[in-house]
Design a protein around this motif. Structure first.
Motif, PDB file in Angstrom:
ATOM      1  N   CYS A  44     -31.161 -49.765 -52.967  1.00 13.45           N
ATOM      2  CA  CYS A  44     -30.929 -50.584 -51.774  1.00 13.45           C
ATOM      3  C   CYS A  44     -31.683 -51.899 -51.918  1.00 13.45           C
ATOM      4  O   CYS A  44     -32.920 -51.906 -52.027  1.00 13.45           O
ATOM      5  CB  CYS A  44     -31.392 -49.834 -50.526  1.00 13.45           C
ATOM      6  N   ASP A  45     -30.949 -53.000 -51.944  1.00 16.32           N
ATOM      7  CA  ASP A  45     -31.551 -54.338 -52.072  1.00 16.32           C
ATOM      8  C   ASP A  45     -32.486 -54.429 -53.281  1.00 16.32           C
ATOM      9  O   ASP A  45     -33.577 -55.007 -53.209  1.00 16.32           O
ATOM     10  CB  ASP A  45     -32.311 -54.706 -50.788  1.00 16.32           C
ATOM     11  N   GLY A  46     -32.072 -53.846 -54.382  1.00 12.17           N
ATOM     12  CA  GLY A  46     -32.843 -53.938 -55.615  1.00 12.17           C
ATOM     13  C   GLY A  46     -33.963 -52.931 -55.754  1.00 12.17           C
ATOM     14  O   GLY A  46     -34.610 -52.846 -56.808  1.00 12.17           O
ATOM     15  N   GLY A  47     -34.232 -52.163 -54.719  1.00 13.06           N
ATOM     16  CA  GLY A  47     -35.283 -51.157 -54.761  1.00 13.06           C
ATOM     17  C   GLY A  47     -34.730 -49.780 -54.451  1.00 13.06           C
ATOM     18  O   GLY A  47     -33.547 -49.619 -54.117  1.00 13.06           O
ATOM     19  N   GLY A  64     -34.868 -45.711 -49.304  1.00 18.62           N
ATOM     20  CA  GLY A  64     -35.993 -45.040 -48.654  1.00 18.62           C
ATOM     21  C   GLY A  64     -37.340 -45.587 -49.078  1.00 18.62           C
ATOM     22  O   GLY A  64     -38.376 -45.055 -48.684  1.00 18.62           O
ATOM     23  N   GLU A  65     -37.322 -46.627 -49.931  1.00 21.79           N
ATOM     24  CA  GLU A  65     -38.526 -47.326 -50.400  1.00 21.79           C
ATOM     25  C   GLU A  65     -39.469 -46.444 -51.203  1.00 21.79           C
ATOM     26  O   GLU A  65     -40.648 -46.741 -51.339  1.00 21.79           O
ATOM     27  CB  GLU A  65     -39.275 -47.955 -49.209  1.00 21.79           C
ATOM     28  N   ARG A  66     -38.944 -45.342 -51.741  1.00 17.81           N
ATOM     29  CA  ARG A  66     -39.734 -44.473 -52.618  1.00 17.81           C
ATOM     30  C   ARG A  66     -38.841 -43.983 -53.740  1.00 17.81           C
ATOM     31  O   ARG A  66     -37.667 -43.678 -53.526  1.00 17.81           O
ATOM     32  CB  ARG A  66     -40.291 -43.271 -51.847  1.00 17.81           C
ATOM     33  N   TRP A  67     -39.424 -43.870 -54.940  1.00 14.78           N
ATOM     34  CA  TRP A  67     -38.654 -43.404 -56.086  1.00 14.78           C
ATOM     35  C   TRP A  67     -38.526 -41.886 -56.110  1.00 14.78           C
ATOM     36  O   TRP A  67     -37.549 -41.355 -56.618  1.00 14.78           O
ATOM     37  CB  TRP A  67     -39.294 -43.876 -57.390  1.00 14.78           C
ATOM     38  N   ASN A  68     -39.522 -41.187 -55.621  1.00 13.44           N
ATOM     39  CA  ASN A  68     -39.393 -39.731 -55.543  1.00 13.44           C
ATOM     40  C   ASN A  68     -40.136 -39.201 -54.322  1.00 13.44           C
ATOM     41  O   ASN A  68     -40.989 -39.885 -53.754  1.00 13.44           O
ATOM     42  CB  ASN A  68     -39.853 -39.045 -56.834  1.00 13.44           C
ATOM     43  N   PHE A  69     -39.773 -37.984 -53.954  1.00 12.61           N
ATOM     44  CA  PHE A  69     -40.277 -37.404 -52.705  1.00 12.61           C
ATOM     45  C   PHE A  69     -40.963 -36.063 -52.970  1.00 12.61           C
ATOM     46  O   PHE A  69     -40.926 -35.157 -52.143  1.00 12.61           O
ATOM     47  CB  PHE A  69     -39.115 -37.222 -51.717  1.00 12.61           C
ATOM     48  N   ASP A  70     -41.631 -35.961 -54.107  1.00 13.05           N
ATOM     49  CA  ASP A  70     -42.291 -34.704 -54.460  1.00 13.05           C
ATOM     50  C   ASP A  70     -43.295 -34.252 -53.404  1.00 13.05           C
ATOM     51  O   ASP A  70     -43.443 -33.057 -53.144  1.00 13.05           O
ATOM     52  CB  ASP A  70     -43.012 -34.844 -55.799  1.00 13.05           C
ATOM     53  N   SER A  71     -43.971 -35.212 -52.817  1.00 15.96           N
ATOM     54  CA  SER A  71     -45.001 -34.846 -51.835  1.00 15.96           C
ATOM     55  C   SER A  71     -44.402 -34.215 -50.583  1.00 15.96           C
ATOM     56  O   SER A  71     -45.091 -33.511 -49.843  1.00 15.96           O
ATOM     57  CB  SER A  71     -45.821 -36.080 -51.447  1.00 15.96           C
ATOM     58  N   ASP A  72     -43.107 -34.456 -50.338  1.00 14.49           N
ATOM     59  CA  ASP A  72     -42.433 -33.866 -49.183  1.00 14.49           C
ATOM     60  C   ASP A  72     -41.765 -32.536 -49.526  1.00 14.49           C
ATOM     61  O   ASP A  72     -41.293 -31.829 -48.641  1.00 14.49           O
ATOM     62  CB  ASP A  72     -41.356 -34.817 -48.647  1.00 14.49           C
ATOM     63  N   ASN A  73     -41.704 -32.237 -50.800  1.00 13.33           N
ATOM     64  CA  ASN A  73     -40.958 -31.075 -51.254  1.00 13.33           C
ATOM     65  C   ASN A  73     -41.875 -29.983 -51.775  1.00 13.33           C
ATOM     66  O   ASN A  73     -43.090 -30.051 -51.656  1.00 13.33           O
ATOM     67  CB  ASN A  73     -39.973 -31.494 -52.362  1.00 13.33           C
ATOM     68  N   ARG A  74     -41.268 -28.981 -52.383  1.00 21.75           N
ATOM     69  CA  ARG A  74     -41.973 -27.918 -53.087  1.00 21.75           C
ATOM     70  C   ARG A  74     -42.900 -27.110 -52.180  1.00 21.75           C
ATOM     71  O   ARG A  74     -44.092 -26.969 -52.427  1.00 21.75           O
ATOM     72  CB  ARG A  74     -42.723 -28.492 -54.293  1.00 21.75           C
TER      73      ARG A  74
END
Length: 514
Positions: free
Chosen positions: A169-172, A175-185
């Motif tokens: 989105c707009d070059g990035g 959700g402004e994050r590359w991964n969401f590991d901290s929200d998962n697992r």
């Protein structure tokens, strides 16, 4: 009789109906598929794995014929006594006298060697076309990977996100994050168990294949079944993809590392089980990602954290291990950085082991030709790494037991990610864990005969003593690894007497394996 100008050979993992080969019917082309004995002998396979491949090949052959293509399909009876690709092809070439023989790019180094030998000796033109399956064409892998050099998957994944404009989105990153590991697992709580979805299975009848394997005395491992769970055609594969998005994707990332022994669906949980369809090319990674993203756009119960975790497995990890494989073969297959040399325990063939977590994962593998990824990495793989099992034997077991195991994807995952035998080409640290990890991510320890809180003495969880023994044994290699500093601090904080008891317990356990 129609003149055959071109033979086009298809291996069992090249069932890609979307390939440009099949866009138009050309009666001068003859497609050849064969149930070759050599493909059953390079490693001992699970009975259900062979059944799934043969069933998928037969279904694909029937679909090609129904579309008007000319197909020569040789079953195991017709291939009897023909132990090499050359022996299979020679009489066909003699009979049809084609001007050329074409292959799609193969995914295994050993098959590439077979084709190269044919190219060197054949009296007709032998060509290779792109597989048209992966995001990255094979010739572009060298832009991202260098032989013998570590490549961090996260940066590779981000590069592919940008290149193919996936979740951007707009070059990035969206959700402004590359991964969401901290929200998962997350761990499955007791209240979560009843909500685990009943898995979609297909019960494809493979009685005729089972009879064929028995007739030819093919040596297999695992439970033989007359009906198998795996999707064996494109229609079933698409059904499984949409079923996964409907019932599992909303919780995929959240529980992707969770384990439980308290559900009849413990073997499937929220995993997609699309790997067989993807690795046979019944589905393309591009369409799988597009369907998942569209589901995310259409349904508010699927949040970005769940979707991104899934996209990373397909776009990031799957493409990444392929790059590691082709960049570093054939030497990669011989790597043994830790000099591990213990024999694979006999219980890997019957799951007769007291550790509840290991028994459960092995049972899934032997009974279904499947374990989900966290069982493969952090239960079975972790155990083999801690116990110092010879990576050749670990590779052979993984490659044979799992229906979705093809060497290009199995080898980096096992020898690299799981066993750290490549010395860090793939991973930045060994994926080792004690019983504390198992207790944190599963409920297996509650039903186990071993005490997860004990590291030494009778009844102590073997993972605990083996974990500390591994750290101490390989201290020179890993003590300065920043991701392992805390583990060594915890070890050094123990009294010398406690350390000695733990190491003695580990040595006694390892001796019992011999």
């Amino acid at each position: 009789m129609t003149k055959t100008v071109e033979l086009r050979f298809l291996f069992g993992d090249q069932l890609n109906i979307q390939h440009s080969w099949f866009a138009d019917v050309n009666t001068a082309c003859l497609y050849v598929m064969a149930e070759m004995p050599s493909e059953l002998a390079y490693v001992r396979h699970h009975h259900q794995k062979i059944s799934a491949f043969f069933a998928a090949m037969r279904a694909f052959s029937a679909d090609l014929k129904a579309a008007g293509h000319r197909v020569l399909y040789l079953d195991l009876n017709q291939c009897d006594g023909k132990n090499t690709l050359v022996e299979v092809l020679h009489p066909i070439i003699e009979q049809y006298q084609p001007e050329s023989l074409l292959f799609q790019e193969v995914d295994e180094f050993r098959l590439q060697q077979h084709i190269e030998r044919i190219q060197a000796k054949a009296k007709l033109n032998v060509g290779i076309v792109e597989s048209e399956h992966y995001f990255l064409p094979k010739q572009e892998l060298s832009k991202y990977f260098s032989p013998g050099k570590h490549k961090k998957m996260e940066f590779f994944y981000r590069a592919l996100r940008k290149r193919f404009d996936i979740l951007m989105c707009d070059g990035g990153p969206e959700g402004e994050r590359w991964n969401f590991d901290s929200d998962n697992r997350k761990k499955l709580a007791k209240k979560d168990i009843p909500d685990i979805p009943e898995p979609l299975v297909f019960e494809n009848d493979v009685n005729d294949i089972a009879d064929l394997l028995e007739t030819h005395k093919v040596k297999t491992i695992g439970a033989a079944k007359s009906k198998i769970d795996w999707p064996v055609n494109r229609e079933q594969s698409l059904r499984l993809l949409h079923w996964f998005c409907q019932y599992c994707l909303p919780n995929f990332g959240r529980f992707q590392d969770a384990m439980t022994g308290q559900s009849e669906h413990s073997w499937s949980l929220y995993h997609s089980r699309l790997s067989f369809s993807l690795n046979c090319k019944l589905l393309s990674p591009d369409e799988v990602i597009k369907v998942a993203i569209q589901q995310y756009r259409d349904r508010e119960e699927i949040d970005l954290a769940q979707l991104e975790g899934f996209v990373r497995q397909i776009l990031g990890w799957r493409e990444f291990v392929r790059g590691i494989y082709w960049t570093n073969m054939p030497g990669y297959k011989q790597s043994n950085f830790l000099a591990s040399d213990r024999k694979l325990p006999d219980f890997f063939w019957n799951a007769n082991v007291d550790m509840h977590c290991l028994r459960s994962a092995l049972q899934h593998a032997l009974e279904r030709s499947y374990s989900h990824h966290i069982e493969r990495l952090m239960v079975i793989g972790n155990y083999c790494l801690l116990a110092g099992i010879d990576p050749d034997q670990v590779d052979e077991w993984y490659l044979g037991v799992y229906a979705d195991a093809i060497e290009w994807v199995q080898l980096p995952n096992t020898r690299g990610m799981s066993q750290f035998a490549d010395g860090g080409l793939l991973a930045t640290k060994p994926y080792v864990a004690s019983g504390a990890y198992m207790n944190r991510m599963s409920d297996h320890c509650r039903s186990c005969t071993f005490n997860v809180k004990k590291a030494a003495g009778e009844g102590a969880c073997p993972l605990n003593s083996l974990y500390w023994y591994f750290l101490e044994t390989h201290r020179e290699r890993f003590a300065k690894n920043p991701r392992m500093t805390m583990s060594y601090k915890n070890w050094d904080a123990k009294s010398s007497e406690n350390q000695s008891d733990i190491l003695e317990t580990a040595q006694q356990y390892l001796s019992s394996l011999q």
